[in-house]
Structures are given as C-alpha cells and as structure tokens.
Design a protein around this motif. Structure first.
Motif, PDB file in Angstrom:
ATOM      1  N   PRO A  45      11.329  51.158  51.648  1.00 30.83           N
ATOM      2  CA  PRO A  45      11.966  51.533  50.389  1.00 30.83           C
ATOM      3  C   PRO A  45      10.964  51.730  49.268  1.00 30.83           C
ATOM      4  O   PRO A  45      11.219  52.451  48.325  1.00 30.83           O
ATOM      5  CB  PRO A  45      12.901  50.355  50.097  1.00 30.83           C
ATOM      6  N   LEU A 105       9.617  55.756  49.366  1.00 27.02           N
ATOM      7  CA  LEU A 105      10.596  56.732  49.815  1.00 27.02           C
ATOM      8  C   LEU A 105      10.094  58.161  49.688  1.00 27.02           C
ATOM      9  O   LEU A 105      10.531  59.033  50.400  1.00 27.02           O
ATOM     10  CB  LEU A 105      11.896  56.568  49.014  1.00 27.02           C
ATOM     11  N   ALA A 146      19.989  55.324  48.070  1.00 25.33           N
ATOM     12  CA  ALA A 146      18.770  55.986  47.602  1.00 25.33           C
ATOM     13  C   ALA A 146      18.942  57.504  47.670  1.00 25.33           C
ATOM     14  O   ALA A 146      19.673  58.032  48.510  1.00 25.33           O
ATOM     15  CB  ALA A 146      17.575  55.559  48.440  1.00 25.33           C
ATOM     16  N   THR A 206      15.282  54.917  43.841  1.00 28.28           N
ATOM     17  CA  THR A 206      15.411  53.749  44.695  1.00 28.28           C
ATOM     18  C   THR A 206      16.336  52.749  44.019  1.00 28.28           C
ATOM     19  O   THR A 206      16.119  52.429  42.852  1.00 28.28           O
ATOM     20  CB  THR A 206      14.035  53.092  44.923  1.00 28.28           C
TER      21      THR A 206
END
Length: 321
Positions: A33, A36, A153, A174
């Motif tokens: 994450p 990304l 996301a 995010t």
C-alpha cells in the motif's frame, strides 16, 4: 504535509540489465500500500514531478465529460508522479497499456478508461488535476486516461505522447488506514529564480494563464486596441521558449445557447491570435485556437462582474521541449 519535487528527480539507468532490474523491483513494490504508484514504466526516462499530501481529497473522473464530469471523491494520502519517457513515435495507448496490464495483474478493477475524443477532449482534460508544465505535457488531441480501484484505493493514469517523448502522470489515493508513501528527497538547492512577468509565472506554474486585459462585451469578439500587455508578455515568453507552442482558448459568460457560445468563444480566441501574430510577430504555426463556451467559468454568472470575468481568453501550453 505536502512534499514537492518539480524538477528532474531521478534518471533511470539506461542499460538493458539495469533497466530490467529497476522495472522488476517496481512491479514487486506494487503490492505494498505504501507504493501503490510504483508501476514499471514501458520506456526509460526520468521523474519530472513528485507530490504527496498526507491527508487530501481527490476527484476521480469515472466517465466522459458531457456537459459535466462524473466523478468519485477519494480521501487519504494523495500522491502524484510524472515521468518523461524516451519513447520515439509511441502512441498514447502504447504508453498506457503496459501500466493498465500491471494494475489488472495485481487485482485492480479498471473503472473507466478513454482516449481524447471519447473522454471529452479539451473539457475533460481541464477537469483533471494535471501537474504543471513543463513537468507534464498533455496533447489535447492525443491522450489516454484510466481510473482503477482496489478496495478503497484509487489510481489514475494520464498518458500523452510528444514527438520523441512520452509523458505519464500517475495519481494514487491511499486510504488513511494504509501506511503513507515515504516523503521524496529534498530537492537540490538552486539559484533564486529571476523576476518573472505575471503571464510567464502563471505558465511556468500551471501551464495556463488568463490574458486578463482582453476585455469582451457580451456577444462581442472585437479587440478594439492594438496594444495588450498580456499578449506582449506572452510573445516575449514564446520568444524565450522557442520550442513551446500554445493554444488560445476563448470563453463566454452563460448568456445564450451553448452552440452559439462555443462558436463565439472560438472567434474570441482567433481575435487574440490575430493580434499576437500580427502585432507581436509570433509565428502562426505556434498558436492554436479553441473555444470552450461557458463550460469552464472562473466566476459566478449571476453578476455582471462575474460574467465580465468569464468573457476571457486563456493561453495554455500544448507542447514543451
């Protein structure tokens, strides 16, 4: 907190083995994450812009512009990167498709994708949050857009070719519960910028500038004077940047039907172009004209002051070296 690097930040290694290593590492980072937006670019190049806001809100275009823009609003850490790629003769799809395929391979859902004419052309592009020129370039007639979602996301991609180069902007949002992307390194020190005119400063900061002294009465396309400070500044800017071209985009207030205003706004841009090329000597091939009608106001149309502000011409950079 916002962290910004608006110059060339990191040049990719050009050897095949080194480039492959970098791309492989980027693909592995995609599942995290905190990274990304770390997609492997399809061509070698450099990052020209980087920005991260720890808690922000972003509009995600989810359909074409048809009078209004359908969008979803995402909140969280908003990160944006722009790459300038060595991509001679690449199409917008060749820039975007490998990135799309990587997203899908990692489980991202493609919510919406389009090319310039199906996106909505000029109006769609100017609804997007695009990094300033010269870091990012979008050809109004040749670009691709993609919006993808994975859980909460979002990732959006804008890709546009420019001669021997390709420009790719990736924006990620995010969720606040996910780890935030690490801040970029501090930019290198630089000498203070020289004094700039208002037009030059606006073009360098955002890629567009309102030519505020081009005043039009309602329904008029006439420029009564031969001397306009904004056009003189624009001509000086173009002389100092010989590889930069601009579009002059006319706008109207909200009085009258849409079709009439679209034609009227185009004629206003053409009037400004005539002065710019005739009085100030800018080559005609460096200046395109477009009309946006009343679809992109900068002030409310329910007052005379607001309508006067909306009857305007803007200069927009459409190519950079």
């Amino acid at each position: 907190m916002t962290h910004r690097r608006a110059s060339a930040i990191a040049t990719w290694l050009r050897t095949p083995s080194a480039g492959a290593s970098i791309q492989a590492a980027a693909i592995l980072l995609l599942s995290s994450p905190a990274a990304l937006a770390q997609l492997a670019m399809p061509y070698p190049g450099e990052i020209t812009f980087e920005d991260s806001t720890s808690l922000g809100s972003q509009r995600i275009a989810t359909g074409p512009f048809e009078g209004t823009l359908p969008f979803a609003r995402a909140e969280g850490t908003v990160s944006q990167r722009v790459w300038r790629l060595d991509a001679p003769d690449a199409t917008a799809l060749q820039l975007l498709a490998p990135l799309r395929d990587q997203l899908q391979a990692e489980g991202w859902e493609i919510v919406f994708t389009c090319r310039a004419e199906t996106c909505g052309g000029f109006e769609f592009r100017f609804e997007l949050d695009i990094a300033p020129a010269p870091a990012m370039f979008v050809d109004l007639a040749v670009y691709r857009y993609l919006a993808a979602r994975k859980d909460e996301a979002w990732t959006t991609i804008v890709a546009s070719p420019s001669g021997a180069e390709g420009y790719v902007q990736i924006t990620t949002v995010t969720p606040a519960t996910a780890p935030a992307p690490p801040p970029p390194e501090a930019p290198p020190s630089a000498d203070p910028a020289p004094d700039r005119t208002d037009i030059a400063a606006a073009l360098d900061a955002t890629g567009r500038a309102v030519l505020g002294d081009l005043a039009f009465a309602t329904g008029s396309t006439t420029l009564p004077s031969e001397e306009y400070g904004s056009l003189a500044e624009l001509a000086a800017y173009l002389q100092a940047h010989p590889e930069t071209n601009v579009a002059l985009v006319g706008h109207t207030d909200a009085q009258g039907p849409a079709a009439t205003n679209m034609a009227l706004s185009r004629r206003r841009a053409e009037s400004a172009r005539a002065v710019l090329t005739g009085r100030y000597g800018v080559a005609g091939g460096r200046v395109e004209t477009y009309g946006a009608g009343y679809f992109t106001p900068i002030a409310p149309n329910d007052t005379e002051e607001g309508r006067r502000a909306n009857r305007r011409v803007e200069a927009v950079i459409i190519s950079v070296p």
